[in-house]
Scaffold this active site. Structure first.
Site, PDB file in Angstrom:
ATOM      1  N   LYS A  49      34.316  47.372  42.949  1.00 31.07           N
ATOM      2  CA  LYS A  49      34.218  48.681  42.480  1.00 31.07           C
ATOM      3  C   LYS A  49      33.422  49.664  43.351  1.00 31.07           C
ATOM      4  O   LYS A  49      33.509  50.983  42.946  1.00 31.07           O
ATOM      5  CB  LYS A  49      32.887  48.522  41.481  1.00 31.07           C
ATOM      6  CG  LYS A  49      33.425  47.794  39.932  1.00 31.07           C
ATOM      7  CD  LYS A  49      33.927  49.050  39.061  1.00 31.07           C
ATOM      8  CE  LYS A  49      34.388  48.239  37.641  1.00 31.07           C
ATOM      9  NZ  LYS A  49      34.719  49.611  36.949  1.00 31.07           N
ATOM     10  N   SER A 300      38.370  39.954  41.567  1.00 31.58           N
ATOM     11  CA  SER A 300      37.783  41.354  41.592  1.00 31.58           C
ATOM     12  C   SER A 300      36.271  41.667  41.810  1.00 31.58           C
ATOM     13  O   SER A 300      35.583  42.433  42.347  1.00 31.58           O
ATOM     14  CB  SER A 300      37.951  42.083  40.134  1.00 31.58           C
ATOM     15  OG  SER A 300      37.478  41.152  39.086  1.00 31.58           O
TER      16      SER A 300
END
Length: 397
Positions: A49, A300
């Site tokens: 992110k 992720s």
């Protein structure tokens, strides 16, 4: 409109902020495919992110920076925004769902952000952030539905093409769709032959449902261990991009996610959060066509709540056939426990726990139930134990 030049600009801007995560060969994830992991859980904040958040903040004007930034997040975007804001010396306020893992909340606070906990889930935090933006004039950093955020996330796609030019398939987690949009756009623009699939949790299939019904839909509720992708409604830009560039979207169950987390811990010493492990789960359980393909699973993030890690591991052990619990009906007389123990030992199963119960509900008044938990090697070993119990004339409940 997304522009590949912006992706390359993002890579340049982020070159001194993010790690260029190396691919890890993972031959045991699916032995019918050549699997590689893209471990974004090893980023500075433990998640991809920060790529999108830092790039977006870097492109703000002086007036916008002076007002400070605000964001909403389940945790990972929060840390990316906090880090980016700190780097540029600006104030950041993060709205998080009050159920966000404490580890993520405190990590965000340590990076210098102010925290606003909001009752509900991500979408409730999103609405609160917009209210505060309008009230105080903050610049809102959207977690996924923003061209520059998507460009930042898409730098992963550029890296993948360079690291593994002959890749056949890329599997990407989807919540709101920013990561999948960025990677799919970058890869398909450079090489349309590469397949890109998105993965969602069964308890939060917002993008899948929207694509199936050909319109953006908002789920009534979401419930999944993969809190990083627990999004009720995809973004407009991410919906359009995923619709155009993804080759498909699939879902994985909670047990499959837990099994993937366990596999990453055991086989590669990697800690992945639920959202980070869904891509691996999709490959492990053949949710996407990976047989014979050179495949990359994007892991992720790794910011899992350690207080639930033991439960996740136990679920993963059960799903993988490493722990098996069975219940048998026995005559209530001496020696029966010995019989069951002998059978378990004869096939190499290791007994962990035993619970004996006299049950008045059984048809046989003199019967009892014995619940046994054993360690096993795999699903085939479980079947071998079941067959041995049945061949001995025991009644499995």
């Amino acid at each position: 409109m997304l522009n590949l030049d912006d992706f390359y600009r993002a890579r340049y801007v982020l070159s001194n902020m993010v790690r260029r995560t190396d691919l890890i060969y993972a031959p045991k994830i699916n032995q019918e495919s050549e699997i590689y992991l893209k471990p974004e859980n090893l980023q500075v904040t433990g998640s991809f992110k920060l790529r999108g958040a830092c790039y977006k903040i870097s492109q703000l004007g002086d007036e916008e920076k002076a007002k400070g930034v605000i964001a909403c997040s389940a945790g990972n975007h929060a840390q990316g925004v906090a880090l980016g804001a700190a780097k540029y010396g600006i104030k950041s306020l993060i709205c998080l769902p009050e159920g966000a893992p404490i580890s993520k909340v405190e990590a965000t606070r340590r990076l210098g952000a102010d925290i606003c906990l909001v009752p509900g889930v991500y979408d409730d935090a999103y609405r609160k952030a917009l209210e505060l933006r309008d009230e105080f004039g903050y610049t809102f950093i959207h977690p996924f539905d923003d061209e520059r955020v998507i460009a930042g996330q898409g730098t992963i796609g550029l890296e993948l093409i360079e690291q593994l030019p002959d890749v056949d398939t890329v599997i990407v987690p989807i919540g709101g769709g920013g990561l999948a949009s960025g990677i799919a756009f970058a890869i398909k623009t450079l090489n349309p032959k590469i397949k890109v699939y998105g993965v969602q949790a069964c308890g939060a299939p917002g993008m899948l449902q929207s694509l199936e019904h050909q319109k953006i839909e908002c789920l009534d509720a979401v419930s999944t261990i993969a809190d990083g992708i627990a999004v009720k409604e995809p973004g407009e830009l991410t919906y359009r991009t995923c619709k155009q560039y993804l080759d498909g979207v699939v879902t994985v169950t909670e047990d499959e996610i837990c099994a993937a987390i366990l596999a990453l811990i055991e086989q590669h010493k990697l800690i992945a959060e639920g959202a980070g492990a869904v891509s691996v789960a999709a490959a492990m359980f053949n949710k996407v066509p990976v047989k014979g393909c050179k495949t990359v699973c994007v892991v992720s993030g790794g910011n899992i709540d350690v207080t639930i890690l033991s439960r996740v591991i136990n679920r993963g052990l059960s799903k993988s056939g490493r722990i098996y619990t069975f219940c048998v009906e026995l005559d209530d007389k001496p020696g029966q426990l010995f019989v069951v123990s002998q059978i378990a030992a004869s096939v190499g199963a290791n007994i962990i726990s035993v619970y004996h119960e006299r049950n008045d509900d059984t048809s046989n008044v003199t019967a009892c139930w014995l619940r046994v938990q054993v360690e096993t090697r795999n699903a085939e070993h479980v079947q071998e134990l079941q067959l041995a119990l049945k061949n001995a004339g025991l009644k499995l409940i």
